[in-house]
Structures are given as C-alpha cells and as structure tokens.
Design a protein around this motif. Structure first.
Motif, PDB file in Angstrom:
ATOM      1  N   SER A  83       0.811  -1.218   0.000  1.00 43.40           N
ATOM      2  CA  SER A  83       0.000   0.000   0.000  1.00 43.40           C
ATOM      3  C   SER A  83       0.844   1.268   0.000  1.00 43.40           C
ATOM      4  O   SER A  83       0.304   2.373  -0.137  1.00 43.40           O
ATOM      5  N   ARG A  84       2.161   1.119   0.129  1.00 40.27           N
ATOM      6  CA  ARG A  84       3.029   2.295   0.168  1.00 40.27           C
ATOM      7  C   ARG A  84       2.898   3.117  -1.118  1.00 40.27           C
ATOM      8  O   ARG A  84       2.704   2.575  -2.194  1.00 40.27           O
ATOM      9  N   GLU A  85       3.036   4.441  -0.979  1.00 41.84           N
ATOM     10  CA  GLU A  85       2.882   5.330  -2.128  1.00 41.84           C
ATOM     11  C   GLU A  85       3.980   5.105  -3.167  1.00 41.84           C
ATOM     12  O   GLU A  85       3.716   5.134  -4.371  1.00 41.84           O
ATOM     13  N   ASP A  86       5.216   4.863  -2.723  1.00 44.20           N
ATOM     14  CA  ASP A  86       6.295   4.641  -3.694  1.00 44.20           C
ATOM     15  C   ASP A  86       6.083   3.334  -4.455  1.00 44.20           C
ATOM     16  O   ASP A  86       6.431   3.225  -5.640  1.00 44.20           O
ATOM     17  N   PHE A 138     -17.884   0.224 -14.588  1.00 46.22           N
ATOM     18  CA  PHE A 138     -16.832   1.234 -14.692  1.00 46.22           C
ATOM     19  C   PHE A 138     -17.110   2.276 -13.629  1.00 46.22           C
ATOM     20  O   PHE A 138     -18.068   3.043 -13.720  1.00 46.22           O
ATOM     21  N   ILE A 139     -16.277   2.267 -12.578  1.00 48.91           N
ATOM     22  CA  ILE A 139     -16.487   3.118 -11.414  1.00 48.91           C
ATOM     23  C   ILE A 139     -15.530   4.305 -11.470  1.00 48.91           C
ATOM     24  O   ILE A 139     -14.315   4.128 -11.637  1.00 48.91           O
ATOM     25  N   THR A 140     -16.066   5.498 -11.318  1.00 44.78           N
ATOM     26  CA  THR A 140     -15.220   6.684 -11.388  1.00 44.78           C
ATOM     27  C   THR A 140     -15.656   7.704 -10.344  1.00 44.78           C
ATOM     28  O   THR A 140     -16.643   7.511  -9.629  1.00 44.78           O
ATOM     29  N   ALA A 141     -14.903   8.791 -10.251  1.00 45.88           N
ATOM     30  CA  ALA A 141     -15.209   9.905  -9.353  1.00 45.88           C
ATOM     31  C   ALA A 141     -14.306  11.053  -9.780  1.00 45.88           C
ATOM     32  O   ALA A 141     -13.334  10.850 -10.513  1.00 45.88           O
ATOM     33  N   SER A 142     -14.618  12.244  -9.318  1.00 45.85           N
ATOM     34  CA  SER A 142     -13.793  13.391  -9.687  1.00 45.85           C
ATOM     35  C   SER A 142     -12.388  13.225  -9.128  1.00 45.85           C
ATOM     36  O   SER A 142     -12.172  12.529  -8.124  1.00 45.85           O
ATOM     37  N   LEU A 143     -11.416  13.861  -9.761  1.00 49.39           N
ATOM     38  CA  LEU A 143     -10.030  13.782  -9.300  1.00 49.39           C
ATOM     39  C   LEU A 143      -9.904  14.305  -7.876  1.00 49.39           C
ATOM     40  O   LEU A 143      -9.213  13.705  -7.037  1.00 49.39           O
ATOM     41  N   ALA A 144     -10.580  15.398  -7.565  1.00 52.40           N
ATOM     42  CA  ALA A 144     -10.502  15.983  -6.222  1.00 52.40           C
ATOM     43  C   ALA A 144     -11.045  15.024  -5.168  1.00 52.40           C
ATOM     44  O   ALA A 144     -10.458  14.854  -4.093  1.00 52.40           O
ATOM     45  N   ALA A 145     -12.164  14.391  -5.473  1.00 54.79           N
ATOM     46  CA  ALA A 145     -12.767  13.448  -4.518  1.00 54.79           C
ATOM     47  C   ALA A 145     -11.859  12.247  -4.308  1.00 54.79           C
ATOM     48  O   ALA A 145     -11.685  11.767  -3.178  1.00 54.79           O
ATOM     49  N   ARG A 146     -11.281  11.754  -5.374  1.00 56.11           N
ATOM     50  CA  ARG A 146     -10.390  10.594  -5.259  1.00 56.11           C
ATOM     51  C   ARG A 146      -9.129  10.935  -4.495  1.00 56.11           C
ATOM     52  O   ARG A 146      -8.625  10.136  -3.697  1.00 56.11           O
ATOM     53  N   ALA A 147      -8.597  12.134  -4.725  1.00 54.44           N
ATOM     54  CA  ALA A 147      -7.396  12.557  -4.015  1.00 54.44           C
ATOM     55  C   ALA A 147      -7.657  12.674  -2.517  1.00 54.44           C
ATOM     56  O   ALA A 147      -6.823  12.295  -1.691  1.00 54.44           O
ATOM     57  N   GLU A 148      -8.820  13.206  -2.158  1.00 55.03           N
ATOM     58  CA  GLU A 148      -9.173  13.335  -0.745  1.00 55.03           C
ATOM     59  C   GLU A 148      -9.284  11.967  -0.088  1.00 55.03           C
ATOM     60  O   GLU A 148      -8.806  11.748   1.036  1.00 55.03           O
ATOM     61  N   ARG A 149      -9.878  10.994  -0.790  1.00 55.45           N
ATOM     62  CA  ARG A 149     -10.004   9.643  -0.249  1.00 55.45           C
ATOM     63  C   ARG A 149      -8.630   9.005  -0.051  1.00 55.45           C
ATOM     64  O   ARG A 149      -8.355   8.416   0.992  1.00 55.45           O
ATOM     65  N   ARG A 150      -7.790   9.118  -1.084  1.00 54.93           N
ATOM     66  CA  ARG A 150      -6.463   8.503  -0.990  1.00 54.93           C
ATOM     67  C   ARG A 150      -5.621   9.182   0.079  1.00 54.93           C
ATOM     68  O   ARG A 150      -4.862   8.531   0.792  1.00 54.93           O
ATOM     69  N   TYR A 151      -5.759  10.503   0.211  1.00 52.14           N
ATOM     70  CA  TYR A 151      -5.022  11.259   1.220  1.00 52.14           C
ATOM     71  C   TYR A 151      -5.355  10.759   2.626  1.00 52.14           C
ATOM     72  O   TYR A 151      -4.469  10.498   3.444  1.00 52.14           O
ATOM     73  N   GLU A 153      -6.572   7.868   3.430  1.00 51.45           N
ATOM     74  CA  GLU A 153      -6.102   6.487   3.538  1.00 51.45           C
ATOM     75  C   GLU A 153      -4.612   6.437   3.845  1.00 51.45           C
ATOM     76  O   GLU A 153      -4.161   5.696   4.723  1.00 51.45           O
ATOM     77  N   LEU A 154      -3.844   7.268   3.142  1.00 54.47           N
ATOM     78  CA  LEU A 154      -2.393   7.259   3.308  1.00 54.47           C
ATOM     79  C   LEU A 154      -1.951   7.907   4.614  1.00 54.47           C
ATOM     80  O   LEU A 154      -0.888   7.595   5.139  1.00 54.47           O
ATOM     81  N   GLN A 155      -2.764   8.819   5.141  1.00 50.92           N
ATOM     82  CA  GLN A 155      -2.430   9.458   6.409  1.00 50.92           C
ATOM     83  C   GLN A 155      -2.290   8.442   7.540  1.00 50.92           C
ATOM     84  O   GLN A 155      -1.528   8.639   8.485  1.00 50.92           O
ATOM     85  N   LYS A 156      -3.025   7.343   7.410  1.00 46.86           N
ATOM     86  CA  LYS A 156      -2.957   6.304   8.432  1.00 46.86           C
ATOM     87  C   LYS A 156      -1.596   5.606   8.410  1.00 46.86           C
ATOM     88  O   LYS A 156      -1.155   5.050   9.416  1.00 46.86           O
ATOM     89  N   LEU A 157      -0.936   5.635   7.256  1.00 45.38           N
ATOM     90  CA  LEU A 157       0.373   5.008   7.116  1.00 45.38           C
ATOM     91  C   LEU A 157       1.495   5.999   7.306  1.00 45.38           C
ATOM     92  O   LEU A 157       2.577   5.650   7.786  1.00 45.38           O
ATOM     93  N   ASP A 158       1.243   7.257   6.902  1.00 49.79           N
ATOM     94  CA  ASP A 158       2.275   8.288   6.962  1.00 49.79           C
ATOM     95  C   ASP A 158       1.617   9.624   7.281  1.00 49.79           C
ATOM     96  O   ASP A 158       1.016  10.252   6.417  1.00 49.79           O
ATOM     97  N   GLY A 159       1.759  10.060   8.529  1.00 51.32           N
ATOM     98  CA  GLY A 159       1.119  11.296   8.967  1.00 51.32           C
ATOM     99  C   GLY A 159       1.643  12.539   8.289  1.00 51.32           C
ATOM    100  O   GLY A 159       1.045  13.615   8.392  1.00 51.32           O
ATOM    101  N   GLU A 160       2.764  12.417   7.579  1.00 48.83           N
ATOM    102  CA  GLU A 160       3.361  13.581   6.936  1.00 48.83           C
ATOM    103  C   GLU A 160       3.020  13.668   5.447  1.00 48.83           C
ATOM    104  O   GLU A 160       3.559  14.494   4.719  1.00 48.83           O
TER     105      GLU A 160
END
Length: 214
Positions: A83-86, A138-151, A153-160
């Motif tokens: 799940s890491r971003e890199d 085919f499931i989609t969403a706006s880029l802003a909405a998807r970025a907020e969701r991923r952000y 999610e990733l905060q739980k792994l990396d608070g920075e």
C-alpha cells in the motif's frame, strides 16, 4: 448448480472500485482479486532490490521483473507494504510494460475461472482480462474526490503525507493509465458507469447490487 457469476470492475485509483468489488464478492461468496496488487507486488520487489521502475522497462531488469511477475502467489499479495505510495508509483510505471501485463494474465484468468465465479477489479478487466464477464462496471469519481479519499487512507500510514502530492500522483497515474498503448483505462463495451463522487460506500453497493439482482 448455480451458474458462475463473473464480475469485472474497472476504474481509476481511489474511485471506490476496490471497496465495491470486495463487498460484491463477500455478498455472493465468491473469490475476489485486486489485480492492482499484482503490479504493486512486482513494483515492491523491484524496489526491494534497489532498482527503480523505469529501469525495468527493458533490458536485463525487465527479465528480472518478468521473473517476479511469473512467480506471484496469493500469499505474496497479503502484504501491507504493497500500500506504500512509492510502491504504487512503481506499479503504475511497470503496468504500462506489455511483457509484464502478458505475464500476469494467466494468474488473473485462473481466479476468474473459479467454479462459482469471481470478482476482479483493475484497469482492463472488462476489456482484456474478463471480456466475457456477466457484468462490467466502470467506477469513477472526480479527481478531487479521489485525491481526498487517498489522502485520508495514506495518512494512516504516513502522517506527513501531503495532499497536493497525492493529487498530482493521481493525475499522473490517470494520464499514464489512459494513454498507454497496451490495455489503456477505458470503459468496456456495455459497461455500467457509476460516478461515486457524491455517493458513500453503502449507496454504491446497493446501487450495483440492485443491477446484478434485477
């Protein structure tokens, strides 16, 4: 004996397709495969070896990436490090390599041929991997909405983690996925489009379930 139920779920990152696919598989009691994890696994192993994904597009490092891809097991996909971003960035790069995509097809199709059916999600499930699927979503969403969701999610792994970095990463992934020559991210013919921008998980699931059970 019930007819096998094969469902293909495609869409960009953080659109909600993975959550939906897992819920559908759980409801019908059939196997689920997040095909993106296959590419993440290859990317993860490449990074573990001190290589970068770009170096695996051709030459000796491509041979190494193909060896990794052909050796994937279900157990190998059960790794939180995927799940890491890199790792996600590496996966996005190597997923555009035709040889790697071809090497992973047999694994994906073996899951799709499970006796009771299966649910697979990814970028080319309805167009390539499971073109014979009973239902193609085919499931989609706006880029802003998807970025907020991923952000979140990733905060739980990396608070920075930085939101703008997540937004730009998704934008670049969308561009790579939709413009690659092999298996680009496009809706399959006859696919059911669902925009989840303003829908919660429960609403998306109920909508899809009503379609399948109709």
């Amino acid at each position: 004996m019930k007819k096998p139920l094969l469902i293909a779920v495609d869409g960009p990152a953080a659109s909600g397709k993975g959550t939906l696919a897992r819920k559908i598989a759980g409801y019908f009691g059939i196997p689920y495969l997040d095909t993106g994890k296959l590419y993440r696994y290859v990317g993860y192993r490449i990074l573990q070896k001190g290589l970068d994904a770009e170096s695996c597009i051709s030459g000796p490092n491509l041979s190494l990436a193909l060896e990794i891809a052909r050796g994937i097991t279900p157990e190998g996909l059960d790794n939180k490090e995927l799940s890491r971003e890199d790792v996600g960035q590496a996966a996005s790069i190597i997923s555009a390599v035709p040889e790697i995509r071809a090497a992973l097809l047999d694994f994906q199709r073996s899951i799709a041929k499970s006796p009771g059916g299966a649910v697979l999600d990814g970028r080319d499930i309805g167009t390539v991997v499971c073109s014979e699927a009973d239902f193609k979503l085919f499931i989609t969403a706006s880029l802003a909405a998807r970025a907020e969701r991923r952000y979140k999610e990733l905060q739980k792994l990396d608070g920075e983690i930085i939101y703008t970095a997540v937004l730009e990463d998704l934008r670049l992934r969308d561009e790579r996925d939709s413009k690659r020559k092999i298996s680009p991210l496009i809706p399959a013919k006859g696919a059911i489009h669902i925009d989840t921008t303003d829908m919660d998980e429960a609403a998306v699931f109920e909508k899809v379930l009503s379609i399948i059970l109709a």
